[in-house]
Motif scaffolding. Structure first.
Motif, PDB file in Angstrom:
ATOM      1  N   ALA A   1      -7.727  -4.649   6.675  1.00 39.93           N
ATOM      2  CA  ALA A   1      -8.844  -3.933   6.054  1.00 39.93           C
ATOM      3  C   ALA A   1      -8.390  -3.229   4.777  1.00 39.93           C
ATOM      4  N   THR A   2      -7.246  -2.592   4.834  1.00 40.77           N
ATOM      5  CA  THR A   2      -6.721  -1.889   3.664  1.00 40.77           C
ATOM      6  C   THR A   2      -6.356  -2.869   2.552  1.00 40.77           C
ATOM      7  N   SER A   3      -5.783  -3.986   2.903  1.00 38.87           N
ATOM      8  CA  SER A   3      -5.394  -4.990   1.902  1.00 38.87           C
ATOM      9  C   SER A   3      -6.605  -5.602   1.200  1.00 38.87           C
ATOM     10  N   ILE A   4      -7.647  -5.890   1.964  1.00 37.51           N
ATOM     11  CA  ILE A   4      -8.866  -6.425   1.356  1.00 37.51           C
ATOM     12  C   ILE A   4      -9.465  -5.398   0.391  1.00 37.51           C
ATOM     13  N   ALA A   5      -9.468  -4.143   0.795  1.00 40.61           N
ATOM     14  CA  ALA A   5     -10.000  -3.083  -0.072  1.00 40.61           C
ATOM     15  C   ALA A   5      -9.166  -2.940  -1.341  1.00 40.61           C
ATOM     16  N   HIS A   6      -7.850  -3.060  -1.236  1.00 38.20           N
ATOM     17  CA  HIS A   6      -6.990  -2.985  -2.420  1.00 38.20           C
ATOM     18  C   HIS A   6      -7.261  -4.143  -3.363  1.00 38.20           C
ATOM     19  N   THR A   7      -7.446  -5.333  -2.808  1.00 34.32           N
ATOM     20  CA  THR A   7      -7.759  -6.498  -3.632  1.00 34.32           C
ATOM     21  C   THR A   7      -9.075  -6.280  -4.369  1.00 34.32           C
ATOM     22  N   GLN A   8     -10.061  -5.777  -3.661  1.00 36.51           N
ATOM     23  CA  GLN A   8     -11.357  -5.493  -4.276  1.00 36.51           C
ATOM     24  C   GLN A   8     -11.218  -4.463  -5.399  1.00 36.51           C
ATOM     25  N   LEU A   9     -10.410  -3.449  -5.176  1.00 34.10           N
ATOM     26  CA  LEU A   9     -10.206  -2.420  -6.200  1.00 34.10           C
ATOM     27  C   LEU A   9      -9.543  -3.002  -7.444  1.00 34.10           C
ATOM     28  N   LEU A  10      -8.551  -3.862  -7.261  1.00 32.48           N
ATOM     29  CA  LEU A  10      -7.888  -4.476  -8.412  1.00 32.48           C
ATOM     30  C   LEU A  10      -8.853  -5.333  -9.229  1.00 32.48           C
ATOM     31  N   ILE A  11      -9.685  -6.104  -8.535  1.00 39.86           N
ATOM     32  CA  ILE A  11     -10.700  -6.894  -9.245  1.00 39.86           C
ATOM     33  C   ILE A  11     -11.671  -5.958  -9.956  1.00 39.86           C
TER      34      ILE A  11
END
Length: 155
Positions: A49-59
């Motif tokens: 969950a945290t990794s998906i959120a980080h990916t979304q933030l970078l995009i």
């Protein structure tokens, strides 16, 4: 151009962020309230969950840097007469999303270091609940008075 493609990806990834966050929350509340042991799958769910959120933030950071709406807002001095959409994407959306992901990251990190399973679940539940509330406030829902976007964005 990559910008329109990433807008679609960012929109689709929103659903993965929400879904993974809800799964992590359900898992953490269930573990906390049922006083069950903390298993490796519990950590995996939290980390995914945290990794998906980080990916979304970078995009999101990339989109923010290339956004014509944000560029217009910062080029022409912001004032109250501008459309709320300009302020929403230039200030509110990015500010709340960044804050949400920081809170999620801190909560995930703190949960990992808690000594007991109950404290791990409790920490995750509290921090991820705050994260979910901030994310729900910051999404440009189709019914939002500040800025609207479709449920699913097309190319």
């Amino acid at each position: 151009m990559i910008y329109p493609i990433l807008l679609v990806v960012h929109n689709a990834l929103r659903w993965l962020v929400l879904g993974s966050l809800l799964i992590a929350l359900g898992n953490s509340y269930s573990g906390w309230l049922r006083a069950r042991p903390y298993r490796p799958i519990d950590q995996t769910i939290r980390v995914i969950a945290t990794s998906i959120a980080h990916t979304q933030l970078l995009i999101g950071f990339y989109l923010y840097s290339k956004s014509p709406i944000v560029s217009y807002y910062w080029t022409f001095s912001p004032d109250s007469s501008q459309s709320p959409e300009f302020r929403f994407f230039s200030l509110i959306h990015i500010g709340l999303m960044f804050t949400a992901i920081v809170i999620m990251t801190v909560g995930s990190s703190k949960a990992k270091r808690q000594p007991t399973p109950q404290q791990k679940f409790r920490t995750t539940a509290i921090y991820f609940t705050i994260t979910l509330l901030l994310i729900l406030l910051a999404i440009p829902w189709p019914f939002s008075p500040l800025a609207t976007r479709p449920w699913i964005r097309n190319f």
